[in-house]
Design a protein around this motif. Sequence first.
Motif, PDB file in Angstrom:
ATOM      1  N   MET A   1       0.852  -1.207   0.000  1.00  0.00           N
ATOM      2  CA  MET A   1       0.000   0.000   0.000  1.00  0.00           C
ATOM      3  C   MET A   1       0.884   1.254   0.000  1.00  0.00           C
ATOM      4  N   PRO A   2       0.778   2.126  -0.977  1.00  0.00           N
ATOM      5  CA  PRO A   2       1.723   3.244  -1.078  1.00  0.00           C
ATOM      6  C   PRO A   2       1.526   4.346  -0.035  1.00  0.00           C
ATOM      7  N   ILE A   3       0.311   4.504   0.556  1.00  0.00           N
ATOM      8  CA  ILE A   3       0.179   5.515   1.611  1.00  0.00           C
ATOM      9  C   ILE A   3      -0.176   4.794   2.924  1.00  0.00           C
ATOM     10  N   HIS A   4       0.653   5.051   3.945  1.00  0.00           N
ATOM     11  CA  HIS A   4       0.450   4.422   5.251  1.00  0.00           C
ATOM     12  C   HIS A   4       0.230   5.541   6.270  1.00  0.00           C
ATOM     13  N   GLU A   5      -0.984   5.696   6.725  1.00  0.00           N
ATOM     14  CA  GLU A   5      -1.262   6.670   7.794  1.00  0.00           C
ATOM     15  C   GLU A   5      -1.168   5.881   9.096  1.00  0.00           C
ATOM     16  N   VAL A   6      -0.121   6.159   9.866  1.00  0.00           N
ATOM     17  CA  VAL A   6       0.178   5.307  11.025  1.00  0.00           C
ATOM     18  C   VAL A   6      -0.672   5.763  12.210  1.00  0.00           C
ATOM     19  N   LYS A   7      -1.492   4.842  12.707  1.00  0.00           N
ATOM     20  CA  LYS A   7      -2.504   5.225  13.711  1.00  0.00           C
ATOM     21  C   LYS A   7      -2.080   4.900  15.135  1.00  0.00           C
ATOM     22  N   HIS A   8      -0.807   4.621  15.358  1.00  0.00           N
ATOM     23  CA  HIS A   8      -0.368   4.238  16.703  1.00  0.00           C
ATOM     24  C   HIS A   8      -0.697   5.346  17.713  1.00  0.00           C
ATOM     25  N   PRO A   9      -1.202   4.972  18.895  1.00  0.00           N
ATOM     26  CA  PRO A   9      -1.594   5.983  19.889  1.00  0.00           C
ATOM     27  C   PRO A   9      -0.471   6.956  20.260  1.00  0.00           C
ATOM     28  N   MET A 132       6.668  18.054   6.176  1.00  0.00           N
ATOM     29  CA  MET A 132       5.437  18.436   5.501  1.00  0.00           C
ATOM     30  C   MET A 132       5.420  17.991   4.040  1.00  0.00           C
ATOM     31  N   LEU A 133       4.320  17.370   3.638  1.00  0.00           N
ATOM     32  CA  LEU A 133       4.085  17.070   2.222  1.00  0.00           C
ATOM     33  C   LEU A 133       2.828  17.868   1.863  1.00  0.00           C
ATOM     34  N   ALA A 134       3.011  19.006   1.212  1.00  0.00           N
ATOM     35  CA  ALA A 134       1.877  19.909   0.957  1.00  0.00           C
ATOM     36  C   ALA A 134       1.373  19.737  -0.472  1.00  0.00           C
ATOM     37  N   THR A 135       1.911  20.528  -1.434  1.00  0.00           N
ATOM     38  CA  THR A 135       1.512  20.308  -2.839  1.00  0.00           C
ATOM     39  C   THR A 135       2.180  19.058  -3.403  1.00  0.00           C
ATOM     40  N   GLY A 136       3.256  18.613  -2.721  1.00  0.00           N
ATOM     41  CA  GLY A 136       4.002  17.448  -3.195  1.00  0.00           C
ATOM     42  C   GLY A 136       5.175  17.810  -4.090  1.00  0.00           C
ATOM     43  N   VAL A 160       3.085  15.252   8.442  1.00  0.00           N
ATOM     44  CA  VAL A 160       1.720  15.558   8.002  1.00  0.00           C
ATOM     45  C   VAL A 160       1.705  15.667   6.483  1.00  0.00           C
ATOM     46  N   ALA A 161       0.652  15.112   5.878  1.00  0.00           N
ATOM     47  CA  ALA A 161       0.509  15.171   4.417  1.00  0.00           C
ATOM     48  C   ALA A 161      -0.853  15.750   4.060  1.00  0.00           C
ATOM     49  N   ALA A 162      -0.894  16.485   2.954  1.00  0.00           N
ATOM     50  CA  ALA A 162      -2.178  16.942   2.404  1.00  0.00           C
ATOM     51  C   ALA A 162      -2.637  15.925   1.372  1.00  0.00           C
ATOM     52  N   PRO A 163      -3.936  15.648   1.314  1.00  0.00           N
ATOM     53  CA  PRO A 163      -4.412  14.660   0.328  1.00  0.00           C
ATOM     54  C   PRO A 163      -4.043  15.030  -1.102  1.00  0.00           C
ATOM     55  N   GLU A 164      -4.057  16.353  -1.402  1.00  0.00           N
ATOM     56  CA  GLU A 164      -3.721  16.797  -2.764  1.00  0.00           C
ATOM     57  C   GLU A 164      -2.281  16.420  -3.118  1.00  0.00           C
ATOM     58  N   GLY A 165      -1.379  16.586  -2.141  1.00  0.00           N
ATOM     59  CA  GLY A 165       0.033  16.286  -2.368  1.00  0.00           C
ATOM     60  C   GLY A 165       0.286  14.788  -2.478  1.00  0.00           C
ATOM     61  N   VAL A 166      -0.393  14.025  -1.639  1.00  0.00           N
ATOM     62  CA  VAL A 166      -0.240  12.562  -1.688  1.00  0.00           C
ATOM     63  C   VAL A 166      -0.645  12.069  -3.074  1.00  0.00           C
ATOM     64  N   GLU A 167      -1.769  12.596  -3.566  1.00  0.00           N
ATOM     65  CA  GLU A 167      -2.253  12.159  -4.880  1.00  0.00           C
ATOM     66  C   GLU A 167      -1.231  12.483  -5.973  1.00  0.00           C
ATOM     67  N   ARG A 168      -0.671  13.704  -5.900  1.00  0.00           N
ATOM     68  CA  ARG A 168       0.315  14.104  -6.930  1.00  0.00           C
ATOM     69  C   ARG A 168       1.563  13.237  -6.890  1.00  0.00           C
ATOM     70  N   HIS A 173       4.894   8.955  -8.946  1.00  0.00           N
ATOM     71  CA  HIS A 173       5.786   7.870  -8.491  1.00  0.00           C
ATOM     72  C   HIS A 173       4.990   6.807  -7.732  1.00  0.00           C
ATOM     73  N   PRO A 174       4.212   5.982  -8.446  1.00  0.00           N
ATOM     74  CA  PRO A 174       3.361   4.994  -7.765  1.00  0.00           C
ATOM     75  C   PRO A 174       4.141   3.917  -7.011  1.00  0.00           C
ATOM     76  N   ASP A 175       5.426   3.796  -7.289  1.00  0.00           N
ATOM     77  CA  ASP A 175       6.253   2.776  -6.626  1.00  0.00           C
ATOM     78  C   ASP A 175       6.777   3.237  -5.264  1.00  0.00           C
ATOM     79  N   VAL A 176       6.538   4.497  -4.903  1.00  0.00           N
ATOM     80  CA  VAL A 176       7.071   5.019  -3.636  1.00  0.00           C
ATOM     81  C   VAL A 176       6.022   4.881  -2.540  1.00  0.00           C
ATOM     82  N   SER A 177       6.442   4.397  -1.363  1.00  0.00           N
ATOM     83  CA  SER A 177       5.520   4.311  -0.224  1.00  0.00           C
ATOM     84  C   SER A 177       5.692   5.533   0.657  1.00  0.00           C
ATOM     85  N   ILE A 178       4.565   6.093   1.111  1.00  0.00           N
ATOM     86  CA  ILE A 178       4.597   7.265   1.988  1.00  0.00           C
ATOM     87  C   ILE A 178       4.083   6.845   3.364  1.00  0.00           C
ATOM     88  N   TYR A 179       4.869   7.148   4.400  1.00  0.00           N
ATOM     89  CA  TYR A 179       4.468   6.893   5.789  1.00  0.00           C
ATOM     90  C   TYR A 179       4.227   8.241   6.452  1.00  0.00           C
TER      91      TYR A 179
END
Length: 212
Positions: A1-9, A132-136, A160-168, A173-179
């Motif tokens: 999965m290329p985007i990992h939003e880590v939910k650890h407390p 920060m990952l803003a516009t990407g 922190v990432a913005a959804p717009e930047g993650v999408e870009r 680069h679909p092969d890159v994973s973002i944590y």
Amino acid sequence: MPIHEVKHPLIRHKLGLMRRADISTKNFRELAQEVGALLTYEATKDFNLQEKTIEGWAGPVSVEQIHGKKVTIVPILRAGLGMLDGVLSLIPVARVSVVGQIRNEETLEASTYLEKLVGELDQRMALIVDPMLATGGSMISTIDLLKKAGSTEIRALVLVAAPEGVERVLEAHPDVSIYTASVDDHLNDKGYILPGLGDAGDKIFGTKQKDV
Ligand SMILES: O=P(O)(O)OC[C@H]1O[C@H](OP(=O)(O)OP(=O)(O)O)[C@H](O)[C@@H]1O
Ligand SMILES: O=c1cc[nH]c(=O)[nH]1
Ligand SMILES: [Mg+2]
């Protein structure tokens, strides 16, 4: 999965502390390193292990060691330096490749002003760090130059990432994973993430906060 939003407390709690408007430079710095370390823990959980027999206190003992994984950490200047020690605390032998990117506050275009990469990039996993990952734009430009220099395995750690930047980034680069500790709501009209953290570089270095 290329985007990992880590939910650890621990990550959720620490990120919440970072969002306070009145946070001190000292606290912001400490928390950026701590969350950087926790994201590293998550981003390395699929590293392979190999068994090795060593001499233990009561004779030979079989232990596990990380196998065949050379790493280069790639902080994006300036703000990425605010996570570097956190990542190094868990991967102390990693080489560091430094990339300077500055975002034009009018056009929001990123431009590269420094590229100091380690050797054998084709044999190393690159862990890019930037709060920060803003516009990407800064991330895409960094991934572009790493790939041009030989990198084939790249992961990005951002507070922190913005959804717009993650999408870009994932489109380019679909092969890159973002944590990330959080995919936030959206970008404002000046390209700042909401609710976000404000200007992370200014908070880490204690320079004047711009009107965001
Ligand atoms: O996703 P983007 O729209 O490219 O924005 C994110 C970039 O902006 C910030 O850096 P900045 O250019 O402010 O430099 P600094 O780290 O020196 O403060 C931040 O640290 C990222 O590198
Ligand atoms: O929200 C943002 C966007 C870019 N850079 C920052 O430091 N913060
Ligand atoms: Mg900045």
